[in-house]
Design a protein around this motif. Structure first.
Motif, PDB file in Angstrom:
ATOM      1  N   THR A  43      43.616  32.367  46.645  1.00 44.61           N
ATOM      2  CA  THR A  43      44.714  32.735  47.601  1.00 44.61           C
ATOM      3  C   THR A  43      43.971  34.266  48.113  1.00 44.61           C
ATOM      4  OG1 THR A  43      45.900  34.027  46.035  1.00 44.61           O
ATOM      5  CG2 THR A  43      46.727  31.917  46.409  1.00 44.61           C
ATOM      6  N   SER A  44      44.439  34.465  49.381  1.00 45.95           N
ATOM      7  CA  SER A  44      44.130  35.701  49.949  1.00 45.95           C
ATOM      8  C   SER A  44      44.516  37.092  49.209  1.00 45.95           C
ATOM      9  CB  SER A  44      44.596  35.863  51.302  1.00 45.95           C
ATOM     10  OG  SER A  44      46.174  35.863  51.349  1.00 45.95           O
ATOM     11  N   THR A  45      45.731  36.856  48.454  1.00 43.20           N
ATOM     12  CA  THR A  45      46.106  38.175  47.858  1.00 43.20           C
ATOM     13  C   THR A  45      45.505  38.282  46.427  1.00 43.20           C
ATOM     14  OG1 THR A  45      47.968  36.679  47.057  1.00 43.20           O
ATOM     15  CG2 THR A  45      48.552  38.325  48.899  1.00 43.20           C
ATOM     16  N   ALA A  88      42.113  39.727  47.467  1.00 44.38           N
ATOM     17  CA  ALA A  88      42.032  41.042  47.864  1.00 44.38           C
ATOM     18  C   ALA A  88      42.317  41.815  46.522  1.00 44.38           C
ATOM     19  CB  ALA A  88      43.291  41.227  48.696  1.00 44.38           C
ATOM     20  N   ASN A  89      43.165  41.105  45.454  1.00 48.34           N
ATOM     21  CA  ASN A  89      43.205  41.992  44.223  1.00 48.34           C
ATOM     22  C   ASN A  89      41.884  42.167  43.569  1.00 48.34           C
ATOM     23  OD1 ASN A  89      45.761  43.037  43.351  1.00 48.34           O
ATOM     24  ND2 ASN A  89      46.418  41.296  42.983  1.00 48.34           N
ATOM     25  N   VAL A 107      47.780  45.423  46.953  1.00 44.47           N
ATOM     26  CA  VAL A 107      48.307  44.297  47.680  1.00 44.47           C
ATOM     27  C   VAL A 107      49.857  44.036  47.831  1.00 44.47           C
ATOM     28  CG1 VAL A 107      48.232  41.708  47.642  1.00 44.47           C
ATOM     29  CG2 VAL A 107      46.195  43.134  46.892  1.00 44.47           C
ATOM     30  N   ILE A 108      50.216  43.796  48.868  1.00 43.15           N
ATOM     31  CA  ILE A 108      51.731  43.315  48.878  1.00 43.15           C
ATOM     32  C   ILE A 108      51.911  42.091  49.577  1.00 43.15           C
ATOM     33  CG2 ILE A 108      53.937  44.361  49.787  1.00 43.15           C
ATOM     34  CD1 ILE A 108      51.052  46.561  50.163  1.00 43.15           C
ATOM     35  N   GLY A 109      52.709  41.328  49.349  1.00 43.81           N
ATOM     36  CA  GLY A 109      53.063  40.120  49.746  1.00 43.81           C
ATOM     37  C   GLY A 109      54.718  39.927  50.391  1.00 43.81           C
ATOM     38  N   SER A 110      54.995  38.956  51.088  1.00 41.70           N
ATOM     39  CA  SER A 110      56.338  38.663  51.389  1.00 41.70           C
ATOM     40  C   SER A 110      56.562  37.141  51.693  1.00 41.70           C
ATOM     41  CB  SER A 110      56.439  39.532  52.855  1.00 41.70           C
ATOM     42  OG  SER A 110      56.181  38.738  53.882  1.00 41.70           O
TER      43      SER A 110
END
Length: 361
Positions: free
Chosen positions: A210-212, A215-216, A222-225
């Protein structure tokens, strides 16, 4: 986040050398002001031998403060994020920020145009395509550009999702587990600053594509929603998203002023505990949900039923809750096949609040 901390976090990161590629952009990410243009991914399909796919890209910059990368349209049937990010880009004055906003409001652009979760060009799910491949298909090339060229110059990554056509999800801010304890605390603090009514830690069963997750691994905060779903635009979820974007910008020090945190913000802080939190269909039929989104679930209670319309003499299959928890997500279409996700349950995660208080950052 002050600049001393930004520099310390940057110093902890391992450099990523961009792989050789042919992607080019119409915006200068180093220039002050507001620019809205594209990055171009060269493609050679049947009807366009030397063409490109234009992916919308914007930068708003003022000085040397932190950089945030905000992405929406990761899946093309998730609408609140692209709407709210487009509004921000139209409204924001570069003079009011300190640092840089890099925004991609329709990252999976062909899926956004088609209103589908996956790309109609290659059938790939953008959010299972990292770190990408510049020698791969369109989706892989876009993921590679984000991974190699944008993550390394960013301090924060805000990934805006909703449930898409197949799920209804509680409007939530999502904690992405970090591979380091300090990174995890920073992620929690930034996610709580978003100010959603529900906060949920989701590790996607350990998924690293995943993109998150990508990035991690590069050390970003990192923040998702997850803003509603069902292939709809929810007015309440859209308001949460609008406010949350600006709150994260304030938390990062890119916008000034206090957080706009409503009274119900962070009312529930939960986590999806793992595979036991998922209720998956094992039959081909029509799904009848009984438990409602946001309701309390008790282990062994009936969650829903799967009906068999062509064989009315057959009793429906009963789905039961495997654990105690909260119904975080519920399938939207009635038609199901074996393996379809019908419910996702989340459990309390009080450690998140304690962790946020310990950051001192």
């Amino acid at each position: 986040m002050n600049m001393a901390l930004v520099k310390r976090v940057r110093s902890e990161r391992s450099p990523v050398q961009p792989r050789r590629n042919s992607v080019f952009s119409t915006v200068d990410l180093t220039r002050d002001g507001k620019q809205i243009g594209f990055f171009h991914v060269p493609q050679s399909p049947h009807d366009d031998a030397w063409g490109t796919v234009q992916v919308p890209l914007a930068v708003v910059r003022n000085g040397e403060g932190p950089t945030i990368l905000i992405e929406a349209g990761n899946h093309g049937d998730e609408y609140e994020g692209p709407i709210a990010l487009g509004e921000l880009l139209r409204e924001i004055d570069p003079a009011t920020i300190n640092g840089r906003i890099i925004a991609i409001p329709a990252i999976n652009v062909r899926a956004v145009e088609a209103g589908t979760r996956t790309s109609p060009v290659d059938g790939l799910n953008f959010n299972r395509s990292f770190p990408g491949d510049f020698n791969g298909t369109l989706t892989s090339q876009i993921a590679a550009y984000v991974h190699d060229c944008l993550f390394p110059i960013s301090d924060y990554f805000l990934d805006l999702h909703s449930g898409g056509s197949s799920l209804m999800i509680l409007p939530s801010a999502i904690i992405e587990p970090s591979p380091t304890p300090q990174g995890h605390k920073r992620n929690i603090a930034a996610t709580l600053a978003f100010g959603a009514p529900t906060v949920v830690m989701v590790d996607n069963l350990g998924e690293t594509r995943t993109s998150t997750a990508a990035a991690n691994l590069q050390g970003l905060i990192v923040i998702g929603s997850e803003m509603g779903g069902g292939g709809l635009v929810g007015p309440e979820a859209l308001d949460v998203c609008r406010r949350g974007i600006r709150n994260v910008l304030k938390h990062a020090g890119i916008l000034s002023g206090p957080l706009d945190v409503p009274a119900n913000a962070n009312r529930r802080v939960l986590k999806v505990p793992g595979s036991e939190g998922y209720i998956l269909a094992e039959d081909d039929g029509v799904f009848e949900p009984i438990s409602m989104l946001g309701s309390a679930a008790r282990k062994g209670e009936i969650a829903g039923r799967i009906h068999f319309l062509r064989t009315p003499q057959r009793e429906p299959v009963i789905l039961t809750h495997p654990i105690d928890g909260i119904v975080f997500a519920k399938r939207q279409p009635g038609r199901v096949r074996p393996g379809n996700c019908c419910f996702v349950l989340a459990t309390e995660y009080p450690e998140a609040l304690a962790s946020a208080l310990e950051t001192g950052e």
